[in-house]
Design a protein around this motif. Structure first.
Motif, PDB file in Angstrom:
ATOM      1  N   SER A  24       0.872  -1.164   0.000  1.00 31.25           N
ATOM      2  CA  SER A  24       0.000   0.000   0.000  1.00 31.25           C
ATOM      3  C   SER A  24       0.910   1.214   0.000  1.00 31.25           C
ATOM      4  O   SER A  24       1.407   1.632   1.056  1.00 31.25           O
ATOM      5  N   GLY A  25       1.180   1.764  -1.185  1.00 30.70           N
ATOM      6  CA  GLY A  25       2.196   2.800  -1.292  1.00 30.70           C
ATOM      7  C   GLY A  25       3.564   2.220  -0.991  1.00 30.70           C
ATOM      8  O   GLY A  25       3.994   1.249  -1.611  1.00 30.70           O
ATOM      9  N   ASP A  26       4.237   2.794   0.003  1.00 34.85           N
ATOM     10  CA  ASP A  26       5.553   2.294   0.416  1.00 34.85           C
ATOM     11  C   ASP A  26       5.466   1.324   1.591  1.00 34.85           C
ATOM     12  O   ASP A  26       6.502   0.887   2.103  1.00 34.85           O
ATOM     13  N   LEU A  27       4.244   1.005   2.038  1.00 30.01           N
ATOM     14  CA  LEU A  27       4.085   0.179   3.231  1.00 30.01           C
ATOM     15  C   LEU A  27       3.608  -1.224   2.868  1.00 30.01           C
ATOM     16  O   LEU A  27       2.932  -1.435   1.855  1.00 30.01           O
ATOM     17  N   TRP A  28       3.960  -2.176   3.730  1.00 31.31           N
ATOM     18  CA  TRP A  28       3.396  -3.523   3.684  1.00 31.31           C
ATOM     19  C   TRP A  28       2.329  -3.598   4.765  1.00 31.31           C
ATOM     20  O   TRP A  28       2.616  -3.402   5.949  1.00 31.31           O
ATOM     21  N   VAL A  29       1.081  -3.882   4.361  1.00 33.73           N
ATOM     22  CA  VAL A  29      -0.041  -3.871   5.293  1.00 33.73           C
ATOM     23  C   VAL A  29      -0.787  -5.200   5.200  1.00 33.73           C
ATOM     24  O   VAL A  29      -0.755  -5.884   4.161  1.00 33.73           O
ATOM     25  N   PRO A  30      -1.503  -5.611   6.269  1.00 32.98           N
ATOM     26  CA  PRO A  30      -2.260  -6.861   6.221  1.00 32.98           C
ATOM     27  C   PRO A  30      -3.334  -6.835   5.142  1.00 32.98           C
ATOM     28  O   PRO A  30      -4.072  -5.858   5.009  1.00 32.98           O
ATOM     29  N   ASP A  31      -3.389  -7.905   4.366  1.00 24.45           N
ATOM     30  CA  ASP A  31      -4.461  -8.078   3.387  1.00 24.45           C
ATOM     31  C   ASP A  31      -5.778  -8.293   4.139  1.00 24.45           C
ATOM     32  O   ASP A  31      -5.796  -8.941   5.191  1.00 24.45           O
ATOM     33  N   THR A  32      -6.855  -7.748   3.628  1.00 23.36           N
ATOM     34  CA  THR A  32      -8.149  -7.891   4.312  1.00 23.36           C
ATOM     35  C   THR A  32      -9.019  -8.975   3.699  1.00 23.36           C
ATOM     36  O   THR A  32     -10.091  -9.272   4.222  1.00 23.36           O
ATOM     37  N   ALA A  33      -8.587  -9.585   2.587  1.00 25.04           N
ATOM     38  CA  ALA A  33      -9.404 -10.611   1.937  1.00 25.04           C
ATOM     39  C   ALA A  33      -9.291 -11.945   2.678  1.00 25.04           C
ATOM     40  O   ALA A  33      -8.296 -12.221   3.362  1.00 25.04           O
ATOM     41  N   ASN A  34     -10.323 -12.774   2.536  1.00 26.48           N
ATOM     42  CA  ASN A  34     -10.323 -14.159   3.028  1.00 26.48           C
ATOM     43  C   ASN A  34      -9.891 -14.273   4.484  1.00 26.48           C
ATOM     44  O   ASN A  34      -9.071 -15.125   4.839  1.00 26.48           O
ATOM     45  N   ASP A  35     -10.408 -13.398   5.332  1.00 25.93           N
ATOM     46  CA  ASP A  35     -10.176 -13.444   6.787  1.00 25.93           C
ATOM     47  C   ASP A  35      -8.733 -13.120   7.189  1.00 25.93           C
ATOM     48  O   ASP A  35      -8.335 -13.420   8.322  1.00 25.93           O
ATOM     49  N   TRP A  36      -7.940 -12.496   6.304  1.00 21.30           N
ATOM     50  CA  TRP A  36      -6.537 -12.226   6.626  1.00 21.30           C
ATOM     51  C   TRP A  36      -6.337 -10.880   7.332  1.00 21.30           C
ATOM     52  O   TRP A  36      -5.206 -10.517   7.635  1.00 21.30           O
ATOM     53  N   GLY A  37      -7.406 -10.136   7.605  1.00 15.88           N
ATOM     54  CA  GLY A  37      -7.260  -8.780   8.115  1.00 15.88           C
ATOM     55  C   GLY A  37      -6.405  -8.655   9.358  1.00 15.88           C
ATOM     56  O   GLY A  37      -5.620  -7.711   9.496  1.00 15.88           O
ATOM     57  N   ALA A  38      -6.533  -9.582  10.293  1.00 14.28           N
ATOM     58  CA  ALA A  38      -5.728  -9.560  11.524  1.00 14.28           C
ATOM     59  C   ALA A  38      -4.739 -10.713  11.555  1.00 14.28           C
ATOM     60  O   ALA A  38      -4.238 -11.071  12.613  1.00 14.28           O
ATOM     61  N   GLY A  39      -4.449 -11.280  10.376  1.00 10.38           N
ATOM     62  CA  GLY A  39      -3.609 -12.471  10.347  1.00 10.38           C
ATOM     63  C   GLY A  39      -4.398 -13.686  10.794  1.00 10.38           C
ATOM     64  O   GLY A  39      -5.581 -13.596  11.140  1.00 10.38           O
ATOM     65  N   LYS A  40      -3.741 -14.837  10.801  1.00 13.34           N
ATOM     66  CA  LYS A  40      -4.416 -16.075  11.192  1.00 13.34           C
ATOM     67  C   LYS A  40      -3.566 -16.855  12.184  1.00 13.34           C
ATOM     68  O   LYS A  40      -2.337 -16.895  12.068  1.00 13.34           O
ATOM     69  N   ASP A  41      -4.250 -17.447  13.151  1.00 11.05           N
ATOM     70  CA  ASP A  41      -3.578 -18.347  14.080  1.00 11.05           C
ATOM     71  C   ASP A  41      -3.213 -19.636  13.354  1.00 11.05           C
ATOM     72  O   ASP A  41      -3.888 -20.053  12.403  1.00 11.05           O
ATOM     73  N   ILE A  42      -2.144 -20.280  13.796  1.00  8.69           N
ATOM     74  CA  ILE A  42      -1.799 -21.603  13.299  1.00  8.69           C
ATOM     75  C   ILE A  42      -1.729 -22.560  14.482  1.00  8.69           C
ATOM     76  O   ILE A  42      -1.394 -22.161  15.608  1.00  8.69           O
ATOM     77  N   VAL A  43      -2.065 -23.803  14.230  1.00  5.39           N
ATOM     78  CA  VAL A  43      -2.093 -24.821  15.277  1.00  5.39           C
ATOM     79  C   VAL A  43      -1.363 -26.060  14.775  1.00  5.39           C
ATOM     80  O   VAL A  43      -0.972 -26.158  13.617  1.00  5.39           O
ATOM     81  N   PHE A  44      -1.196 -27.028  15.684  1.00  4.23           N
ATOM     82  CA  PHE A  44      -0.613 -28.308  15.332  1.00  4.23           C
ATOM     83  C   PHE A  44      -1.699 -29.213  14.736  1.00  4.23           C
ATOM     84  O   PHE A  44      -2.887 -28.859  14.746  1.00  4.23           O
ATOM     85  N   PRO A  45      -1.319 -30.378  14.213  1.00  2.00           N
ATOM     86  CA  PRO A  45      -2.313 -31.251  13.577  1.00  2.00           C
ATOM     87  C   PRO A  45      -3.490 -31.628  14.472  1.00  2.00           C
ATOM     88  O   PRO A  45      -4.569 -31.918  13.964  1.00  2.00           O
ATOM     89  N   ASP A  46      -3.302 -31.636  15.795  1.00  2.00           N
ATOM     90  CA  ASP A  46      -4.417 -32.001  16.668  1.00  2.00           C
ATOM     91  C   ASP A  46      -5.374 -30.840  16.906  1.00  2.00           C
ATOM     92  O   ASP A  46      -6.349 -30.973  17.641  1.00  2.00           O
ATOM     93  N   GLY A  47      -5.111 -29.693  16.282  1.00  2.00           N
ATOM     94  CA  GLY A  47      -5.985 -28.541  16.442  1.00  2.00           C
ATOM     95  C   GLY A  47      -5.650 -27.678  17.636  1.00  2.00           C
ATOM     96  O   GLY A  47      -6.331 -26.689  17.891  1.00  2.00           O
ATOM     97  N   GLY A  48      -4.611 -28.009  18.395  1.00  4.49           N
ATOM     98  CA  GLY A  48      -4.248 -27.246  19.580  1.00  4.49           C
ATOM     99  C   GLY A  48      -2.786 -26.851  19.564  1.00  4.49           C
ATOM    100  O   GLY A  48      -2.099 -26.894  18.547  1.00  4.49           O
ATOM    101  N   GLY A  49      -2.290 -26.492  20.741  1.00  7.98           N
ATOM    102  CA  GLY A  49      -0.897 -26.113  20.896  1.00  7.98           C
ATOM    103  C   GLY A  49      -0.617 -24.703  20.401  1.00  7.98           C
ATOM    104  O   GLY A  49      -1.482 -24.011  19.864  1.00  7.98           O
ATOM    105  N   GLN A  50       0.616 -24.279  20.599  1.00 12.14           N
ATOM    106  CA  GLN A  50       1.059 -22.951  20.195  1.00 12.14           C
ATOM    107  C   GLN A  50       2.392 -23.088  19.460  1.00 12.14           C
ATOM    108  O   GLN A  50       3.467 -22.987  20.054  1.00 12.14           O
TER     109      GLN A  50
END
Length: 755
Positions: free
Chosen positions: A407-433
C-alpha cells in the motif's frame, strides 16, 4: 492399572500387561472377548513402529481412573510398544508395555491409578524414548468428561454425549426431519450460506445492555439460523449458543449473542462452530482490556482489521465506531507495542563487504500492526510469494501468520479471506502454540512453517515443519502435514538443555534443477544428488536454518510424512536467524541478527559439489543493529533503476514498527559455480630431431604437470619458450619420416643386382 479395552475395530489382546512408568510392578490386564459371530480375520501384516498414524482419540480426566484412548488411523498395524503418554500439570507419564500392537482402524485404551490429568493440562503422546512428539491436546480450566475426536483420529475434540471408551467415537448423525426450504438456512443442513457469517464485534465489559457479548454479521443474500451452533471462549469446549435476541442472522444484517462463558477482561477469545462442534465458522482473540471499555471491533465490517473502538455499535455497522476514537492495543507485560529491547549483540563476520545497495533504510509498516494476545510485535520470518511479488508472507514466533500486500511504500495486512488480523496456526491435533519462526512458499503454493518448540511446553525442543493451505477460510489454519525432525537433529539439539529456543529459525525451498545442474553432492550417499532417490519429495529440497550452530539442514520432505536429511551446510555464521533462496542470483542467503551485527552470507555450490560461502556482506550502515530475524528479496522483475527492494523484520524494537525496507543491486556481478570440467589432456613435448638423414631415436619427453581444472595453465616444460607442444611433435614426426625414407633408398641402391 493399565488396561486394554476392546470393541469391534479395537485391539484384542490377552495376557498380563506391564505398567511402566507408574508403579513399577506388573498388573493384570483385561480384554473383552471378541464377538462369537465374527469369523476369524485374515492374518494381519507385520506391525510397523509407532509413527504419525497413531493419534489421541478420546480423553477422560474426571474418571476413576482417568483414561486415554489412542487410535491407529493408518492402513497397517502399529507396534506401539514403549510409546509414552505424559500429563504436564502433575508431571506424570505412562509407557505402553511391550507387545502393544494396534490394528489399522483400531483403538487402544490406557489407564492407571497413578496417571491423573488435571484442568489446564496438556496430554502428550511421544514415540518410544519420550523425545519425539507424535500428538498432543491441551485444554483450559475444565475437566474433560469425555472429549473425543470427530471424525476419529483427525477431527477436533468435542464433548461426547456418551463416552465411547474402547470403541470408535460416533460420527455426527444426519437430521431426521427434512428442512423447510422457506425457513432461514438450517445449520443442520448448512450448505454454503453459513460461510457468509462472521464475528464482527465483541465486548468483555459488564455494562448494559450487553454483558460479555459478541455480534455476528451476515454478508450473504440468505438468512442464516444459528439455533444449533456452538460457541466457546479461548479455552472452553463448544457449547450451545446463548441467543436472547433470536437465532436468525438476517441477510446483510446483524445478530447480537451473549457468550456462554464469561469473557475475561485480561484477554480472551470467542470461537464459533457449526452444530457438529468442530467445523469452525469464525474466531477472534484479544489482549488485556482490548474489549473494554467499548468493543473489539472489525474496521470495516466482516473482513477488516480488529481495533479497540471506544464506542460500541451493537446491531448496526461498525463504521461510525471505527471512525471515532481508537484505543491503542495492549501488550502483555507493557503498554507499548514493543516486544523487547535489542539484545545478544556480537561482532560482524570478518571480511564483509559493504552492503551492495542502499545504506539508508526506511520503516515500511504501520505501528503496532502485528500485535496479538500472545505477544507484541515479535515478527520473525519473511517470504515473498514467488507467484505474486506484491505479496509478502510474515510469521510471528507466537503461532500467527500474516499475508501482507503493498500500500504505497508500506506492507499492510491483506483484508481478503479473513486475513485482516492475520491467522492463528495450530498443530495437527488442532491445539498447541507452534513457536513459528521460519516461513517459505513451496512450489505447490502452500505455506511451510518451522517450529522450534510448542510454546505450551516451552522447555521441550520440537523441530518440525508444518504445511498449511493459505487459501483456507477462517481465522485459524489447520496443517495438512507435519514433519517432526527433532530426533534427526540429536547431533545438534540437546533435549535436556535449554536448546528449545535455539532451533529452526528460517526455512527456504530450493529447486532440484539448481542442485543437479551444479553437481550438488548428497552427503547421505557421498554421490551426486539424485532426486529419483527420494520419490514423493516433490521437485526440490527444504533448507532449514538451525540457530544454535549456524547450519542449514537440507531435507527431502515426502508427501507421506517421512523425510530424509540430504546435507548439513556451514553458512559461515556462528548463529543463523533466516535463510532465503534467490532464484535470480541462483544463490542461498544466510542471515544473522545482531548476534553477528546483521551480517549476511551468500552461498553457492563449489567445484566439489558442496555449498560454500561466496560473499559476506555487512549490515547497511543506516539499518539499526536490532534483532533483525526476517529477510526477503523481491524478484528481479521488480527492478527499477538497477535496484530492487529488500525487507528486514525485527521484534518491534523501533517504536512499534517491525518492517524495514531498503534496496539491493539487481546485478551482484557473481561468478560461475558448480564443478568446472577438467582441461583437455595435452601430449608431452619432444626435442627437435637432428637434421641428419640418418634415423635417430626420439628425445625423451619432458614431464608435464597436469593443469588444474579451469586454470588454463600450459605444461611447465614449455613455460620459458611459450612454444606449443603440438607444433614440435609435428616437426619431429616429419624429420623422422624423412630420415627413414633416405635409409630405405640407400639400401635399395646397394642391394640391386648388376646386369
Amino acid at each position: 492399572m493399565l488396561k486394554i479395552s476392546s470393541r469391534p475395530l479395537a485391539l484384542v489382546a490377552g495376557g498380563a500387561l506391564l505398567l511402566s512408568g507408574l508403579l513399577g510392578m506388573p498388573v493384570a490386564a483385561s480384554a473383552a472377548p471378541a464377538p462369537a459371530a465374527v469369523p476369524p480375520a485374515s492374518p494381519s501384516p507385520s506391525p510397523t513402529p509407532a509413527a504419525a498414524s497413531l493419534r489421541i482419540n478420546e480423553i477422560e480426566t474426571d474418571g476413576s481412573p482417568d483414561w486415554v484412548e489412542l487410535v491407529n488411523i493408518g492402513e497397517q498395524p502399529v507396534d506401539a510398544s514403549g510409546t509414552v503418554l505424559t500429563g504436564r500439570e502433575n508431571d506424570v507419564s505412562l509407557t505402553l508395555p511391550a507387545g502393544t500392537v494396534i490394528d489399522a482402524g483400531a483403538v487402544f485404551v490406557a489407564e492407571g491409578s497413578g496417571f491423573k490429568l488435571k484442568k489446564n493440562d496438556r496430554l502428550g503422546l511421544y514415540a518410544p524414548g519420550g523425545e519425539v512428539l507424535l500428538d498432543s491436546y491441551e485444554w483450559g480450566d475444565r475437566h474433560l468428561d469425555s472429549y473425543g475426536r470427530v471424525p476419529n483420529g483427525t477431527g477436533d475434540f468435542v464433548q461426547q454425549a456418551v463416552p465411547s471408551k474402547g470403541a470408535l467415537n460416533p460420527e455426527t448423525s444426519e437430521p431426521t426431519e427434512p428442512t423447510d426450504p422457506t425457513d432461514p438456512t438450517d445449520p443442520a443442513e448448512p450448505g454454503d450460506a453459513w460461510k457468509a457469517v462472521s464475528i464482527n464485534e465483541v465486548t468483555s465489559a459488564n455494562a448494559d445492555p450487553y454483558h460479555d457479548a459478541y455480534e455476528l454479521v451476515n454478508t450473504g443474500d440468505v438468512d442464516v439460523d444459528v439455533a444449533s451452533w456452538t460457541q466457546g471462549d479461548s479455552s472452553s469446549a463448544p457449547a450451545p449458543v446463548e441467543a436472547p435476541n433470536g437465532t436468525v442472522v438476517p441477510a446483510h444484517g446483524y445478530l447480537v449473542l451473549l457468550s456462554n462463558q464469561g469473557l475475561s477482561s485480561d484477554g480472551d477469545g470467542v470461537r464459533l462452530f457449526l452444530a457438529d462442534g468442530s467445523t469452525s465458522v469464525d474466531s477472534v482473540t484479544w489482549g488485556a482490556a482490548d474489549a473494554q471499555p467499548g468493543s473489539w471491533s472489525r474496521c470495516g465490517d466482516a473482513t477488516g482489521a480488529w481495533a479497540h473502538t471506544a464506542a460500541s455499535s451493537w446491531g448496526v455497522s461498525n463504521a461510525e465506531a471505527c471512525a471515532g476514537e481508537i484505543i491503542p492495543p495492549s501488550i502483555p507485560g507493557g503498554t507499548e507495542c514493543e516486544s523487547e529491547a535489542a539484545s545478544g549483540s556480537g561482532p560482524a563476520i570478518a571480511g564483509g563487504a559493504a552492503w551492495p545497495g542502499s545504506q539508508d533504510w526506511r520503516v515500511s509498516d504501520n505501528a503496532c500492526s502485528f500485535v496479538t494476545p500472545l505477544s507484541g510485535q515479535d515478527l520473525s520470518g519473511l517470504a515473498i510469494d514467488p507467484a505474486q511479488p506484491t505479496v509478502l508472507w510474515a510469521v510471528k514466533n507466537k503461532s500467527h501468520v500474516y499475508r501482507l500486500v503493498k500500500s504505497g511504500d508500506l506492507w499492510v495486512p491483506d483484508t481478503a479471506n479473513d486475513w485482516g488480523a492475520g491467522k492463528d496456526i495450530v498443530f495437527p491435533d488442532g491445539g498447541g502454540q507452534p513457536d513459528s519462526e521460519g516461513i517459505t512458499v513451496g512450489p505447490d503454493g502452500f505455506l511451510y512453517i518451522t517450529t522450534e518448540r510448542d510454546n505450551a511446553a516451552s522447555s521441550v525442543p520440537l523441530e518440525s515443519v508444518l504445511r498449511y493451505d493459505p487459501s483456507a477460510s477462517g481465522t485459524t489454519l489447520q496443517p495438512t502435514h507435519q514433519w517432526v525432525l527433532t530426533a534427526d537433529l540429536a547431533d545438534a539439539i540437546d533435549p535436556v538443555k535449554a536448546d528449545a529456543n535455539l532451533g529452526f529459525e528460517g526455512l527456504t525451498w530450493v529447486p532440484d534443477s539448481y542442485l543437479t545442474g551444479n553437481g550438488f553432492v548428497d552427503q547421505s550417499t557421498g554421490a551426486a544428488y539424485d532426486p529419483a532417490d527420494y520419490p514423493g519429495h516433490g521437485s526440490g529440497l527444504y533448507f532449514a536454518a538451525l540457530e544454535k550452530n549456524g547450519h542449514l539442514y537440507a531435507y527431502a520432505l515426502n508427501a507421506d510424512g517421512s523425510f530424509h536429511r540430504v546435507g548439513s551446510i556451514d553458512t559461515g555464521l556462528p548463529m543463523i536467524q533466516e535463510t532465503q533462496w534467490d532464484a535470480d542470483a541462483q544463490r542461498i542467503w544466510a542471515v544473522a541478527d545482531n548476534s553477528s551485527a546483521g551480517s549476511v552470507t551468500l552461498l553457492k555450490i563449489d567445484a566439489q559439489g558442496d555449498f560454500a560461502v561466496d560473499r559476506v556482506y555487512d549490515r547497511p550502515t543506516g539499518l539499526p543493529d536490532y534483532n533483525l530475524e526476517g529477510f526477503a528479496v523481491t524478484p528481479s522483475s521488480t527492478c527499477v533503476g538497477g535496484v530492487k527492494e529488500v525487507i528486514r523484520a525485527d521484534d518491534g524494537n523501533n517504536g512499534g514498527h517491525s518492517l524495514w525496507s531498503g534496496t539491493i543491486s539487481c546485478d551482484l556481478a557473481l561468478g560461475p559455480q558448480g564443478p568446472i570440467p577438467p582441461a583437455e589432456p595435452t601430449p608431452a613435448p619432444t626435442s627437435p630431431a637432428p637434421t641428419s638423414p640418418a634415423p635417430a631415436s626420439p628425445a625423451p619427453a619432458t614431464p608435464v604437470t597436469p593443469a588444474k581444472p579451469g586454470a588454463g595453465a600450459k605444461p611447465t616444460g614449455l613455460a620459458s619458450t611459450g612454444a606449443e607442444p603440438a607444433g614440435w611433435a609435428a616437426a619431429g614426426a616429419l624429420l623422422l619420416l624423412g630420415g627413414a625414407g633416405l635409409v630405405l633408398l640407400r639400401r635399395r641402391r646397394t642391394t640391386r643386382p648388376t646386369s
